[in-house]
Write a protein that holds these residues in place. Structure first.
Motif, PDB file in Angstrom:
ATOM      1  N   GLY A  10       0.604  -1.217  -0.122  1.00  0.00           N
ATOM      2  CA  GLY A  10      -0.029   0.078  -0.028  1.00  0.00           C
ATOM      3  C   GLY A  10       0.702   1.250  -0.080  1.00  0.00           C
ATOM      4  N   ASN A  11       2.098   1.231   0.141  1.00  0.00           N
ATOM      5  CA  ASN A  11       2.940   2.363   0.583  1.00  0.00           C
ATOM      6  C   ASN A  11       2.451   3.479   1.542  1.00  0.00           C
ATOM      7  OD1 ASN A  11       4.428   5.150  -1.405  1.00  0.00           O
ATOM      8  ND2 ASN A  11       5.464   3.952  -0.257  1.00  0.00           N
ATOM      9  N   ILE A  12       1.916   2.791   2.587  1.00  0.00           N
ATOM     10  CA  ILE A  12       1.428   3.699   3.829  1.00  0.00           C
ATOM     11  C   ILE A  12       2.202   3.126   4.933  1.00  0.00           C
ATOM     12  CG2 ILE A  12      -0.646   4.565   2.959  1.00  0.00           C
ATOM     13  CD1 ILE A  12      -2.252   2.655   4.271  1.00  0.00           C
ATOM     14  N   CYS A  13       2.407   2.052   4.976  1.00  0.00           N
ATOM     15  CA  CYS A  13       3.118   1.435   6.204  1.00  0.00           C
ATOM     16  C   CYS A  13       4.207   0.835   6.296  1.00  0.00           C
ATOM     17  CB  CYS A  13       2.033  -0.036   6.819  1.00  0.00           C
ATOM     18  SG  CYS A  13       0.466   0.406   7.039  1.00  0.00           S
ATOM     19  N   ASP A 125       2.793  -7.539   7.630  1.00  0.00           N
ATOM     20  CA  ASP A 125       2.008  -6.346   7.232  1.00  0.00           C
ATOM     21  C   ASP A 125       1.262  -6.018   8.232  1.00  0.00           C
ATOM     22  OD1 ASP A 125       0.452  -4.413   5.983  1.00  0.00           O
ATOM     23  OD2 ASP A 125       0.143  -5.283   4.079  1.00  0.00           O
ATOM     24  N   PHE A 128      -2.635  -5.392   8.775  1.00  0.00           N
ATOM     25  CA  PHE A 128      -3.409  -6.447   9.014  1.00  0.00           C
ATOM     26  C   PHE A 128      -2.848  -7.162  10.356  1.00  0.00           C
ATOM     27  CE2 PHE A 128      -3.098  -6.633   4.287  1.00  0.00           C
ATOM     28  CZ  PHE A 128      -4.509  -6.107   4.165  1.00  0.00           C
TER      29      PHE A 128
HETATM   30  P1  4NP Z   1       1.889  -1.727   3.303  1.00  0.00           P
HETATM   31  O1  4NP Z   1       0.101  -2.252   4.120  1.00  0.00           O
HETATM   32  O2  4NP Z   1       2.071  -2.675   2.195  1.00  0.00           O
HETATM   33  O3  4NP Z   1       2.681  -2.035   4.625  1.00  0.00           O
HETATM   34  O4  4NP Z   1       1.690  -0.044   3.401  1.00  0.00           O
HETATM   35  C1  4NP Z   1      -1.075  -2.094   3.619  1.00  0.00           C
HETATM   36  C2  4NP Z   1      -1.689  -0.868   3.514  1.00  0.00           C
HETATM   37  C3  4NP Z   1      -2.861  -0.864   2.892  1.00  0.00           C
HETATM   38  C4  4NP Z   1      -3.635  -2.061   2.260  1.00  0.00           C
HETATM   39  C5  4NP Z   1      -2.545  -3.294   2.279  1.00  0.00           C
HETATM   40  C6  4NP Z   1      -1.237  -3.206   3.026  1.00  0.00           C
HETATM   41  N1  4NP Z   1      -4.735  -2.121   2.001  1.00  0.00           N
HETATM   42  O5  4NP Z   1      -5.088  -3.188   1.391  1.00  0.00           O
HETATM   43  O6  4NP Z   1      -5.291  -1.195   1.390  1.00  0.00           O
END
Ligand code: 4NP
Length: 157
Positions: A10-13, A125, A128
């Motif tokens: 997601g490029n947010i975590c 992740d 989740f």
């Molecule tokens: P990230 O985490 O890949 O570490 O940024 C996620 C953020 C959002 C989602 C999945 C993973 N999403 O499904 O929206």
């Protein structure tokens, strides 16, 4: 200039956390003029958004700046432009490889493969699991080892 791109879903975590931590390490070593850092997600849901509150909280706790970070999606051109593409987990690696030409993927790595005897090869992740502390610890160790690798490869002291 050595260019490093961290990639997650997601490029947010995870990948913005890695970008902030790695940039902080690079700055502490005085290598900002030699190493450029960015991050991107394989998905498009959060384009333009700042890091997740869990990532912001943990970075605040460790006094690491995430100023100006905004989610973007990884694109084929990134694979040509960056010297190191660092995926947070195996799924990210698979997705990035699909964007790359088959002969063009030797610089795509999984972060925890830089850590000898890592307990987990994929960074879980926290979107989740909710466990941002675990991610912080894994990403910090991965980033330290990655920086050592780059310093060796490019003779940065
Ligand atoms: P990230 O985490 O890949 O570490 O940024 C996620 C953020 C959002 C989602 C999945 C993973 N999403 O499904 O929206």
């Amino acid at each position: 200039m050595v260019k490093v791109l961290f990639v997650c879903l997601g490029n947010i975590c995870r990948s913005p956390m890695a970008e902030a931590i790695f940039r902080d390490l690079v700055k502490k070593e005085g290598l900002e003029s030699k190493i450029e850092v960015d991050s991107a997600g394989t998905g498009d849901w959060h384009i333009g958004n700042p890091p997740h509150i869990g990532t912001r909280n943990i970075l605040d706790q460790y006094n690491i700046s995430y100023e100006g970070l905004k989610a973007r999606q990884v694109k084929a051109q990134d694979i040509e432009e960056f010297d190191y593409i660092i995926g947070m987990d195996s799924e990210n690696i698979g997705n990035v490889r699909r964007l790359a030409n088959p002969n063009q993927s030797s610089h795509i790595y999984r972060l925890m493969d830089f850590v000898k005897d890592a307990k987990l090869v994929d960074v879980p992740d926290p979107y989740f699991t909710g466990n941002f502390e675990e991610v912080y610890e894994m990403v910090t160790e991965g980033c330290k080892q990655l920086l050592e690798e780059i310093k060796k490869e490019y003779n940065f002291s």
